[in-house]
Write an enzyme that holds these catalytic residues in place. Structure first.
Site, mmCIF file in Angstrom:
data_model
loop_
_atom_site.group_PDB
_atom_site.id
_atom_site.type_symbol
_atom_site.label_atom_id
_atom_site.label_comp_id
_atom_site.label_asym_id
_atom_site.label_seq_id
_atom_site.Cartn_x
_atom_site.Cartn_y
_atom_site.Cartn_z
ATOM 1 N N TYR A 292 0.520 -0.996 -0.172
ATOM 2 C CA TYR A 292 -0.063 -0.207 0.311
ATOM 3 C C TYR A 292 0.686 1.302 0.049
ATOM 4 C CZ TYR A 292 -3.888 3.071 1.359
ATOM 5 O OH TYR A 292 -5.014 4.094 1.484
ATOM 6 N N TYR A 343 -6.036 4.827 -6.639
ATOM 7 C CA TYR A 343 -6.405 4.819 -5.179
ATOM 8 C C TYR A 343 -7.422 4.319 -4.954
ATOM 9 C CZ TYR A 343 -6.141 6.472 -0.435
ATOM 10 O OH TYR A 343 -5.916 6.570 0.948
#
Ligand code: ZN
Lengths: 389, 152
Positions: A292, A343
């Site tokens: 991430y 995202y």
């Protein structure tokens, strides 16, 4: 093997994504995007959407489980769960919770989803304009320290100082993500490669983060269907087995005003050993990882805390060559990730990790068997996940 | 030029930033009241001596609820720092760049505080540099703890 494990007992059976849009550009509502992604994941698995009997999400998803279950006409909702904490910390944990619910017999088919439409709601990177504030934020916001970029930059800076690290690993991580996005037509940054020169020339957001060290903000939705390993074997897709998942936090990482005792940790020092122990593998067994990227600095520390290199090896290990598919030592974020694909609070990273195991990535690592996901570094709580063929 | 170099302003960041208020449950009232008196205080456990900042209702070490406020000298050491270029808050639009520091308090077991480093925002800050607390009074009636490089 301990009776108390989820190891290999469940699998990811379906993947669903809407088109990914630039921030604020989604033509339909966030809730509708969530429904579309869930429908696509069910279609991908080859099950009717009404087979879903459990819902797990994270990061305070606005699209309430009961609203989703009602809209889809689910006959019986047997498990409903939210992983605490903001940002992307709960992505892998939501999958782990889905797996645990299935192993425990709470539910048989759990969907994990995430939907974002920032035109409809606010931005993440902007600070709300409040006249007065109290509690933990009162110790930082009045000083202009209010965003994730700002707190993660402070911690990254300390890590770089402690271990003699230059800007190079951060640039390499950003460039690897952008490089992978060039093969992925779904990626927001498809057709927009990033050179080192462009990286260096881009504006500072907060030192040591340039613009390209920071995640995008996007609209769209993603969904993942988890079911028992037995059932997954009878479904349309090759099962992606869930080997292990861990979640939680290190000692006092919630201490306000930057008082987490281990200051620059990505918060995986206690999780990673548990994750590897459950999976029964070692770092060298991992073929590909999706880490991430809220910010590149936290990717760097996550790579270290998952045992791929020591802090004093970061300069040698975190290079563009090592981090890119198909031949790097640890290809990361092979769809472009939060920096260059989309995202979607990291659920798109979990989907990409599953694609690598299926063999359908646009940056496929040859014969990828074991695929890792790291969710939400430098927040608390965090989570991680290992998938296998 | 950054407005924090503007001589009209007596505060490091411009007006319009969110103003800190004590929590309604009273947990940190004394911290903000002490700041107004130009005193820096942190929590200390009456039972085991553990220092805590930010404040909590319980000692994380020995779990007594018997905590007191302990005045410290205001001596600090730079633990980390950053230069902020992107204004995340509307009030900061003309205030960038500015410097945020994380400061350890050596006379309180190195608990940390966040503040700004007063002075030129373009300088490179040395890790472990010694700093001292400066009490920055705001017209709205609160006081922020800021930091400046300690005189040698
Ligand atoms: Zn105590």
């Amino acid at each position: 093997m301990s009776e108390f494990t989820i190891k290999d007992k469940t699998a990811i059976a379906g993947l669903g994504e809407t088109q990914y849009y630039k921030r604020g550009a989604a033509p339909v509502s966030e809730f509708r995007l969530a429904l579309e992604a869930i429908q696509r994941a069910a279609d991908d698995a080859g099950i009717p959407v009404t087979a879903i009997d459990g819902i797990a999400s994270y990061s305070n998803d606005r699209n309430d489980s009961i609203r989703v279950a009602t809209a889809l006409g689910l006959p019986e909702l047997r498990f409903t769960n939210m992983f605490w904490g903001g940002g992307g910390g709960g992505g892998s944990g939501a999958i782990g919770n889905a797996a645990a619910a299935i192993v425990a017999g709470f539910a048989t088919c759990v969907v994990v989803y995430r939907a974002l439409a920032q035109g409809q709601f606010g931005r993440f990177g902007a600070t709300p304009s409040m006249r007065t504030i109290s509690g933990p934020i009162a110790y930082t916001w009045p000083y202009g320290m209010s965003t994730p970029a700002q707190w993660i930059a402070l911690r990254t800076r300390r890590f770089m100082y402690d271990h003699h690290i230059t800007q190079d690993p951060l640039a390499a991580i950003a460039m690897a993500c952008y490089h992978h996005a060039q093969s992925n037509p779904r990626a927001i940054m498809y057709g927009r490669p990033l050179t080192r020169q462009a990286y260096d020339d881009s504006r500072w957001i907060v030192e040591p983060f340039h613009l390209y060290d920071c995640c995008l903000e996007n609209d769209g939705a993603a969904a993942v269907i988890v079911t028992s390993a037995d059932r997954a074997r009878d479904l349309k897709q090759k099962p992606v087995y869930i080997m292990a998942s861990a979640q939680g936090s290190d000692f006092r990482q919630g201490a306000a005003a930057e008082n987490g005792p281990d200051y620059a940790t990505s918060n995986f020092k206690t999780l990673a050993p548990r994750l590897y122990a459950m999976a029964g593998i070692e770092p060298r067994d991992v073929d590909v990882a999706q880490v991430y990227e809220n910010f590149t600095g936290a990717v760097m520390t996550s790579i270290v805390e998952h045992g791929f290199c020591r802090p004093d090896e970061v300069m040698d290990f975190c290079t563009f060559e090592n981090l890119t598919a198909p031949n790097g030592k640890l290809p990361i974020n092979t769809s472009g990730g939060n920096l260059a694909e989309c995202y979607m609070h990291g659920l798109e990273l979990i989907i990409e990790a599953a694609r690598q195991v299926r063999g359908t990535s646009t940056c496929q690592v040859k014969d990828a068997e074991i695929s890792m996901v790291v969710s939400g570094p430098m927040v608390a709580p965090v989570s991680d996940l290992i998938l296998r063929r | 030029m950054a407005s924090n170099e503007n001589t009209e302003s007596k505060t490091y960041l411009p007006a319009g930033m969110p103003a800190p208020e004590p929590t309604r449950d009273g947990l940190d009232r004394e911290f903000w009241e002490a700041a107004k008196r130009h005193e820096l205080v942190v929590q200390k456990c009456n039972s085991c001596g553990t220092f805590q900042f930010a404040p909590e209702w319980i000692c994380h070490k020995c779990h007594t609820l018997d905590l007191k406020w302990h005045r410290v000298s205001g001596a600090g050491r730079i633990y980390s720092w950053e230069r902020v270029w992107h204004p995340a808050h509307p009030a900061l639009k003309s205030a960038c760049p500015y410097i945020v520091v994380v400061v350890e308090l050596p006379d309180a077991a190195n608990v940390r505080m966040v503040g700004n480093l007063l002075g030129n925002p373009k300088i490179d800050v040395a890790f472990d540099a010694e700093v001292e607390a400066i009490f920055e009074d705001h017209p709205e009636g609160f006081t922020l703890i800021q930091w400046q490089i300690a005189p040698r």
